[in-house]
Design a protein around this motif. Structure first.
Motif, short mmCIF file in Angstrom:
data_model
loop_
_atom_site.label_atom_id
_atom_site.label_comp_id
_atom_site.label_asym_id
_atom_site.label_seq_id
_atom_site.Cartn_x
_atom_site.Cartn_y
_atom_site.Cartn_z
N PRO A 66 -39.95 24.32 -17.26
CA PRO A 66 -41.11 23.82 -17.98
C PRO A 66 -41.82 22.71 -17.21
O PRO A 66 -41.19 21.92 -16.49
CB PRO A 66 -40.51 23.28 -19.28
N THR A 67 -43.13 22.65 -17.39
CA THR A 67 -43.93 21.62 -16.76
C THR A 67 -45.07 21.27 -17.70
O THR A 67 -45.37 22.01 -18.64
CB THR A 67 -44.46 22.09 -15.40
N VAL A 68 -45.71 20.14 -17.47
CA VAL A 68 -46.83 19.71 -18.30
C VAL A 68 -48.12 19.81 -17.49
O VAL A 68 -48.20 19.30 -16.37
CB VAL A 68 -46.64 18.26 -18.82
N VAL A 69 -49.11 20.48 -18.07
CA VAL A 69 -50.40 20.67 -17.41
C VAL A 69 -51.48 19.99 -18.26
O VAL A 69 -51.54 20.21 -19.47
CB VAL A 69 -50.72 22.16 -17.23
N ALA A 70 -52.31 19.17 -17.62
CA ALA A 70 -53.27 18.37 -18.37
C ALA A 70 -54.72 18.62 -18.00
O ALA A 70 -55.61 17.98 -18.55
CB ALA A 70 -52.95 16.89 -18.19
N ASP A 71 -54.99 19.53 -17.07
CA ASP A 71 -56.38 19.70 -16.62
C ASP A 71 -56.95 21.06 -17.02
O ASP A 71 -57.76 21.65 -16.31
CB ASP A 71 -56.47 19.53 -15.11
#
Length: 364
Positions: free
Chosen positions: A339-344
């Motif tokens: 899992p990773t966090v994407v903000a764009d």
């Protein structure tokens, strides 16, 4: 021969154990040393079970106090919490007394919030009776209620003293409720423990048999995933955010439906949406993205939602707890169990991906 109780430790500043097994309810008084009064928060359908728990507590010299609340998400409100506090006040509830949440995820969320706020925090024990409660809501110390602004936006972090997952209570669930809980189990498989997915794929029917060994293993594996994460990050300042995989769109769907959709059904669609976002981004291969739809469908969960709803869902997603200012953040996968966090993510990207999870207009 009954399998022995499994004890899973949740680390942190206030460590506790999650017990998984059968016949655990008679041990409730042992989790509450020194408590003179014990308030049992529950919805009407569990009155019979609460009768039994009251007898167990009384036999152990504890005074039970029943706090009956509306069922499901209808009970998760500040008004209902206030009614509970009023009853605690009339009973002379002290800091050495304890609150017990008996029921599904909505009840354990509410009970935790009531306990967290009364006298700035009294002891809490969770007795989840739904699959969702056992693998998710009752573990980790997140408590909260819903408001007009959204789901779980008002709450507190208040870890329980213990969690008793008595698997025998799952036999009382209707098929749809049991199915709904599987969404959180599948989520744990994709973010941390792929063996969960393999067990479901091998025999979806066995995976949803409340009396079978496969579901017990799925519960234990899911509890370990959550215990590992929240033991490291109680207040969601870091790693704990990965547990929100599928929840950004899921919570928006719940709100849009006026909470008529079960949490797990909404999260199921959210999981497929997140997978397709990662695929569109080039983070996730097509096979793993499509595996979401296959696994969730195999246990009877929905994987699509209304094509005309995006404009209503987007504002709700922007109120998501993971958002930072005007930036909407999504938990995505960079690979299986990565899992990773994407903000764009742009609105155009979110809208285009939504088309991948829409029910064809002729089928709505």
């Amino acid at each position: 021969m009954t399998a022995p109780t499994t004890r899973i430790k949740v680390a942190g500043s206030a460590p506790y154990e999650v017990l998984v097994g059968a016949g655990l309810l008679d041990g409730l008084p042992d989790t509450l040393p020194g408590a003179a009064q014990v308030a049992l928060v529950h919805a009407p359908p569990l009155s019979g079970l609460v009768d039994r728990l009251c007898e167990v507590l009384a036999a152990a010299g504890r005074k039970p106090l029943r706090l009956e609340v509306p069922d499901a998400e209808h009970g998760k409100s500040v008004a209902v919490a206030e009614q509970c506090w009023a009853q605690l006040g009339r009973a002379g509830f002290t800091r050495t007394d304890a609150v017990v949440g008996v029921g599904g995820g909505a009840v354990t969320d509410l009970a935790g919030f009531v306990a967290a706020c009364w006298l700035r925090g009294v002891r809490l024990v969770q007795v989840p009776t739904s699959l969702l409660g056992m693998v998710d809501a009752a573990i980790g110390g997140k408590t909260g209620v819903n408001t007009a602004a959204g789901k779980n936006l008002v709450g507190a972090f208040h870890p329980p003293a213990a969690v008793l997952c008595d698997l025998a209570t799952l036999a009382t669930l209707d098929a749809e409720e049991l199915t709904g809980g599987m969404a959180e189990v599948v989520k744990c498989g994709f973010i941390a423990d792929p063996r969960i997915l393999e067990l479901i794929e091998a025999d979806p029917a066995a995976a949803t048999d409340p009396a079978g060994p496969v579901l017990r293993e799925l519960v234990e594996r899911s509890v370990r995933v959550k215990a590992d994460v929240v033991g490291e990050d109680l207040r969601e300042s870091g790693r704990r955010i990965v547990l929100n995989y599928g929840h950004t769109l899921g919570h928006a769907i719940e709100r849009h439906e006026g909470y008529r959709w079960r949490h797990g059904h909404a999260v199921s669609v959210g999981l497929v949406y997140a997978a397709q976002l990662a695929r569109r981004r080039g983070l996730l291969d097509a096979a793993t993205a499509d595996r979401h739809t296959a696994v969730l469908s195999s246990v009877g969960l929905p994987t699509r939602y209304r094509a005309d709803a995006f404009d209503a869902l987007l504002p709700a997603m922007r109120l998501d707890k993971k958002a930072q200012g005007s930036t909407l953040r999504f938990v995505l996968l960079a690979g299986l169990a990565e899992p990773t966090v994407v903000a764009d993510l742009s609105e155009a990207e979110l809208r285009a991906t939504y088309l991948d999870v829409c029910v064809p207009e002729g089928e709505q």
